[in-house]
Design a protein around this motif. Sequence first.
Motif, mmCIF file in Angstrom:
data_model
loop_
_atom_site.group_PDB
_atom_site.id
_atom_site.type_symbol
_atom_site.label_atom_id
_atom_site.label_comp_id
_atom_site.label_asym_id
_atom_site.label_seq_id
_atom_site.Cartn_x
_atom_site.Cartn_y
_atom_site.Cartn_z
ATOM 1 N N SER A 1 0.830 -1.206 0.000
ATOM 2 C CA SER A 1 0.000 0.000 0.000
ATOM 3 C C SER A 1 0.862 1.252 0.000
ATOM 4 O O SER A 1 0.610 2.214 -0.751
ATOM 5 C CB SER A 1 -0.926 -0.018 1.219
ATOM 6 O OG SER A 1 -1.784 1.095 1.218
ATOM 7 N N SER A 2 1.914 1.262 0.819
ATOM 8 C CA SER A 2 2.823 2.415 0.872
ATOM 9 C C SER A 2 3.571 2.586 -0.439
ATOM 10 O O SER A 2 3.780 3.712 -0.912
ATOM 11 C CB SER A 2 3.820 2.242 2.018
ATOM 12 O OG SER A 2 3.165 2.213 3.269
ATOM 13 N N TRP B 1 -9.970 9.293 2.324
ATOM 14 C CA TRP B 1 -9.591 9.470 3.713
ATOM 15 C C TRP B 1 -8.809 8.254 4.164
ATOM 16 O O TRP B 1 -8.784 7.220 3.500
ATOM 17 C CB TRP B 1 -10.823 9.667 4.606
ATOM 18 C CG TRP B 1 -11.915 8.661 4.362
ATOM 19 C CD1 TRP B 1 -12.991 8.796 3.543
ATOM 20 C CD2 TRP B 1 -11.999 7.338 4.906
ATOM 21 N NE1 TRP B 1 -13.745 7.649 3.544
ATOM 22 C CE2 TRP B 1 -13.156 6.737 4.370
ATOM 23 C CE3 TRP B 1 -11.218 6.595 5.790
ATOM 24 C CZ2 TRP B 1 -13.548 5.445 4.698
ATOM 25 C CZ3 TRP B 1 -11.603 5.301 6.116
ATOM 26 C CH2 TRP B 1 -12.767 4.760 5.577
ATOM 27 N N GLU B 2 -8.157 8.388 5.302
ATOM 28 C CA GLU B 2 -7.463 7.258 5.901
ATOM 29 C C GLU B 2 -7.775 7.222 7.385
ATOM 30 O O GLU B 2 -8.131 8.241 7.987
ATOM 31 C CB GLU B 2 -5.957 7.352 5.661
ATOM 32 C CG GLU B 2 -5.304 8.609 6.190
ATOM 33 C CD GLU B 2 -3.833 8.701 5.796
ATOM 34 O OE1 GLU B 2 -3.338 7.776 5.136
ATOM 35 O OE2 GLU B 2 -3.192 9.699 6.161
ATOM 36 N N HIS C 1 -6.855 5.489 11.413
ATOM 37 C CA HIS C 1 -5.914 4.851 12.337
ATOM 38 C C HIS C 1 -6.678 4.542 13.628
ATOM 39 O O HIS C 1 -7.385 5.404 14.155
ATOM 40 C CB HIS C 1 -4.731 5.767 12.644
ATOM 41 C CG HIS C 1 -3.841 6.017 11.476
ATOM 42 N ND1 HIS C 1 -2.816 5.169 11.105
ATOM 43 C CD2 HIS C 1 -3.831 7.016 10.562
ATOM 44 C CE1 HIS C 1 -2.216 5.630 10.033
ATOM 45 N NE2 HIS C 1 -2.806 6.750 9.677
ATOM 46 N N MET D 1 -6.719 12.040 3.056
ATOM 47 C CA MET D 1 -5.404 11.560 2.642
ATOM 48 C C MET D 1 -4.543 12.722 2.170
ATOM 49 O O MET D 1 -5.057 13.753 1.730
ATOM 50 C CB MET D 1 -5.556 10.524 1.526
ATOM 51 C CG MET D 1 -6.245 9.249 1.963
ATOM 52 S SD MET D 1 -6.190 7.956 0.709
ATOM 53 C CE MET D 1 -4.482 7.457 0.818
#
Length: 507
Positions: free
Chosen positions: A249-250, A355-356, A358, A369
């Motif tokens: 993903s990164s 969006w992300e 955590h 994001m």
Amino acid sequence: MKVSRALISVFDKAGLVSFASRLGELGIEMLATSGTARTLQVEGIPVMEISEFTGFPEILGGRVRTLHPKVHAGLLYLREREQHVQEVLAHGIQPIDLVIVNLYPFAETASRRGITLEEALEQIDIGGPSMIRSAAKNYRYVTVVTDPADYASVLEDLETNAGETTCKLRKRLAAKAFSTTSSYDAGITKYLSQEQEAHNRFMLDLPLACCLSYGENPHQNAKLYGSFFDYVDKLHGRELSYNNILDISSAVALIVEFTEPTIAILKHTNPCGVGSDSDLKGAWMKAFSTDRLASFGGVVVINRPITLALAQAIAEVFIEVIIATGFETGALSLLQRRKNLRLMRILQRPPMDTWEAHSVAGGMLIQDMDPPNVGGLGHKVVSSRPPDPREIEAMSFGWKVVKHVKSNAIVYSARDCTLGIGAGQMSRIDASRIAAWKAQKAGLSLQGSAVCSDAFFPFADGLIAAAEAGATTAIQPGGAIRDKEVIEAADARGMAMVFTGTRHFKH
């Protein structure tokens, strides 16, 4: 529980005819809503329309047809409770032991381009979820099926147990049923809330993509949810691990920053090296040369199809995962000789403007994001000397990379490659020193390089260290109390410096 009567109302009719035909052969009476009934009647399968069963017509264009006491009492009454038995007998209510229902495709309809609110609202199923919930609540007596994939297991239970289903199956299907209605309601909530600025609740409903062997460490369980495999496809190698998925993903998020042929190598989600070149083998050497040691066991990502020449170069190094937009035939054959090497193909560019999330103690953090720098480098020259064209290219390259390095982050870059990367330090001066030390260990000169900082230099010491290492230009967000002091340090050393006004912390 013995199944004597089934109620069927499905939008997705895949596998329905053969399933219903077998139910009929088992002596199960079938009721159905009008559309489903017509499908079965055309195939010669005996079925009673629900309006005949309830004695009440379908009205309001089908909006009201199963919302009737004869349906829900037939589903909900407790078969061993004498009061319930007497009440259903007194009202002429017959038991319904099996419910086969799947819902109008609200999410699919609502996501279509140009769909109107009225059209979307018409796809909100009311009777279906109501029947599903009634049946699932009473799973001790009623079997509920919401997915055609479960038809086979229901038939197996019925045939094995002389027309009865087991409690184990009914409980599993009930859990799946409530998951179905929960997901359905979440889709409606998301659609109706999307035009509102304030969201008082955050709802997330994702299907299970796969179970993972373990998490970050062997003692941690892990699963992958969502549509990850809509964006990347595994062509070869061992099963993906939790850490592989984070790295992939990164890696994809980094590589979409570049339009020119580019290769990046990452380790533990941090870039080890990035290089651009019209010759992919040249790009590989630039990326690999930044940090040959850290690249061992890393992840390689390429924004072009892999050629045989590139595959041969990469094959000389131990790499865990290779990600590319494609693999030429010879390259794929060569790389597949390594049984454990995971080969991933990028299917489509993942959305980078959403969006992300955590997880935190007791909840989740949600943020927009940090999107790719697709609009070019926006900056303000703050030094006495402006950067020359070569320095601007070097800054632009490094600025795309530094946002993907854990803070505090420093990247030394040339116009087409990274030269030194310092990641995740508590002090920015330490990050700068580590980046310079890595360049020295790699035998790469920093003379004339650009130094890129993900956040402002809080003191002049970080910039001075970069100048002493050979950097002639600097790019940073700016905005520190001591900006004037840092600018003066740059001017005193003849450095060009620009402020972007945008910070790229990555914790």
